[in-house]
Motif scaffolding. Sequence first.
Motif, PDB file in Angstrom:
ATOM      1  N   ARG A   1       0.914  -1.275  -0.046  1.00 28.60           N
ATOM      2  CA  ARG A   1       0.119   0.071  -0.307  1.00 28.60           C
ATOM      3  C   ARG A   1       0.940   1.371  -0.053  1.00 28.60           C
ATOM      4  NH1 ARG A   1      -3.394   2.494   4.642  1.00 28.60           N
ATOM      5  NH2 ARG A   1      -1.875   1.433   5.714  1.00 28.60           N
ATOM      6  N   TYR A   2       0.693   2.228  -1.094  1.00 27.40           N
ATOM      7  CA  TYR A   2       1.420   3.341  -0.722  1.00 27.40           C
ATOM      8  C   TYR A   2       0.660   4.537  -1.315  1.00 27.40           C
ATOM      9  CZ  TYR A   2       2.004   2.454  -5.964  1.00 27.40           C
ATOM     10  OH  TYR A   2       1.637   2.212  -7.339  1.00 27.40           O
ATOM     11  N   ASN A   3       0.941   5.797  -0.909  1.00 29.55           N
ATOM     12  CA  ASN A   3       0.362   7.154  -1.348  1.00 29.55           C
ATOM     13  C   ASN A   3       1.383   7.777  -2.336  1.00 29.55           C
ATOM     14  OD1 ASN A   3       2.098   7.831   0.617  1.00 29.55           O
ATOM     15  ND2 ASN A   3       0.730   9.214   1.656  1.00 29.55           N
ATOM     16  N   TYR A   4       0.943   8.900  -2.504  1.00 30.05           N
ATOM     17  CA  TYR A   4       1.482   9.603  -3.530  1.00 30.05           C
ATOM     18  C   TYR A   4       1.818  11.400  -2.790  1.00 30.05           C
ATOM     19  CZ  TYR A   4       0.130   6.659  -6.997  1.00 30.05           C
ATOM     20  OH  TYR A   4      -0.569   5.541  -7.623  1.00 30.05           O
ATOM     21  N   LEU A   5       3.103  11.408  -2.642  1.00 28.37           N
ATOM     22  CA  LEU A   5       3.562  12.897  -2.326  1.00 28.37           C
ATOM     23  C   LEU A   5       4.149  13.862  -3.178  1.00 28.37           C
ATOM     24  CD1 LEU A   5       5.730  11.022   0.789  1.00 28.37           C
ATOM     25  CD2 LEU A   5       3.301  11.796   0.811  1.00 28.37           C
ATOM     26  N   ASP A   6       3.848  15.181  -2.586  1.00 26.87           N
ATOM     27  CA  ASP A   6       4.480  16.344  -3.475  1.00 26.87           C
ATOM     28  C   ASP A   6       5.971  16.274  -3.177  1.00 26.87           C
ATOM     29  OD1 ASP A   6       5.663  18.918  -3.327  1.00 26.87           O
ATOM     30  OD2 ASP A   6       3.703  19.070  -4.375  1.00 26.87           O
TER      31      ASP A   6
ATOM     32  N   MET B   1      -0.547  14.090  -1.760  1.00 29.69           N
ATOM     33  CA  MET B   1      -1.331  14.735  -2.986  1.00 29.69           C
ATOM     34  C   MET B   1      -2.646  13.938  -3.170  1.00 29.69           C
ATOM     35  SD  MET B   1       1.431  16.186  -5.061  1.00 29.69           S
ATOM     36  CE  MET B   1       0.737  16.119  -6.609  1.00 29.69           C
ATOM     37  N   GLU B   2      -3.336  14.602  -4.031  1.00 30.74           N
ATOM     38  CA  GLU B   2      -4.457  14.363  -4.677  1.00 30.74           C
ATOM     39  C   GLU B   2      -5.596  13.699  -3.613  1.00 30.74           C
ATOM     40  OE1 GLU B   2      -4.638  11.863  -8.133  1.00 30.74           O
ATOM     41  OE2 GLU B   2      -2.730  12.406  -8.531  1.00 30.74           O
ATOM     42  N   GLY B   3      -5.584  14.505  -2.433  1.00 33.61           N
ATOM     43  CA  GLY B   3      -6.613  14.249  -1.296  1.00 33.61           C
ATOM     44  C   GLY B   3      -6.331  13.179  -0.692  1.00 33.61           C
TER      45      GLY B   3
ATOM     46  N   PHE C   1      -5.873  -1.532  -7.078  1.00 33.50           N
ATOM     47  CA  PHE C   1      -6.936  -0.587  -6.534  1.00 33.50           C
ATOM     48  C   PHE C   1      -6.355   0.679  -6.302  1.00 33.50           C
ATOM     49  CE2 PHE C   1      -8.021  -4.909  -5.806  1.00 33.50           C
ATOM     50  CZ  PHE C   1      -9.260  -5.007  -6.605  1.00 33.50           C
ATOM     51  N   PHE C   2      -7.181   1.899  -6.537  1.00 28.82           N
ATOM     52  CA  PHE C   2      -7.020   3.206  -5.912  1.00 28.82           C
ATOM     53  C   PHE C   2      -7.993   3.363  -4.802  1.00 28.82           C
ATOM     54  CE2 PHE C   2      -5.601   4.613 -10.243  1.00 28.82           C
ATOM     55  CZ  PHE C   2      -4.208   5.080  -9.798  1.00 28.82           C
ATOM     56  N   VAL C   3      -7.653   3.366  -3.381  1.00 33.74           N
ATOM     57  CA  VAL C   3      -8.377   3.607  -2.437  1.00 33.74           C
ATOM     58  C   VAL C   3      -8.452   5.283  -2.160  1.00 33.74           C
ATOM     59  CG1 VAL C   3      -8.843   3.219  -0.047  1.00 33.74           C
ATOM     60  CG2 VAL C   3      -7.600   1.567  -1.338  1.00 33.74           C
ATOM     61  N   ILE C   4      -9.819   5.623  -2.505  1.00 29.93           N
ATOM     62  CA  ILE C   4      -9.921   7.215  -2.445  1.00 29.93           C
ATOM     63  C   ILE C   4     -10.789   7.531  -1.386  1.00 29.93           C
ATOM     64  CG2 ILE C   4     -10.752   9.227  -3.744  1.00 29.93           C
ATOM     65  CD1 ILE C   4     -10.269   7.678  -6.275  1.00 29.93           C
ATOM     66  N   PRO C   5     -10.204   8.460  -0.443  1.00 34.03           N
ATOM     67  CA  PRO C   5     -11.040   8.720   0.880  1.00 34.03           C
ATOM     68  C   PRO C   5     -12.379   9.628   0.539  1.00 34.03           C
ATOM     69  CG  PRO C   5      -9.054   9.933   0.850  1.00 34.03           C
ATOM     70  CD  PRO C   5      -9.065   8.855  -0.269  1.00 34.03           C
ATOM     71  N   THR C   6     -13.371   9.715   0.969  1.00 32.18           N
ATOM     72  CA  THR C   6     -14.509  10.150   0.825  1.00 32.18           C
ATOM     73  C   THR C   6     -15.051  11.149   2.033  1.00 32.18           C
ATOM     74  OG1 THR C   6     -16.228   8.466   1.586  1.00 32.18           O
ATOM     75  CG2 THR C   6     -15.432   8.530  -0.644  1.00 32.18           C
ATOM     76  N   LYS C   7     -15.886  11.987   1.735  1.00 32.50           N
ATOM     77  CA  LYS C   7     -16.166  12.974   3.161  1.00 32.50           C
ATOM     78  C   LYS C   7     -17.166  12.227   4.192  1.00 32.50           C
ATOM     79  CE  LYS C   7     -16.538  17.124   0.494  1.00 32.50           C
ATOM     80  NZ  LYS C   7     -17.481  18.144  -0.224  1.00 32.50           N
TER      81      LYS C   7
END
Length: 93
Positions: A30-35, A42-44, A61-67
């Motif tokens: 599992r990894y995220n994207y950093l500036d 990055m990207e929320g 898979f992309f795991v995207i947080p929601t409100k």
Amino acid sequence: MSPYPDDVLTRTKKGELEVRSLIDRGRYVRYNYLDPESGAPMEGGKVKLVLISETGGTEEFFVIPTKSRRDLMIPAPEKGARKVWDGSRAVDV
């Protein structure tokens, strides 16, 4: 009588009996994207999840947080071999 042991049987919310059946077993990355300038996410806060089966196959898979705080999981195309930053060096996925 069911051919399955009681340990693998469960009931749905509707009260129906079902069997928990293994599809695959393996490991994940599992990894995220950093500036690159600030190191901020990055990207929320989008995260990539790579499931690696014991046979070597992968699913991504992309795991995207929601409100609503319930993450959305979207299938992503397989990108093949790549490296990620572990905080001190680049490592293989």
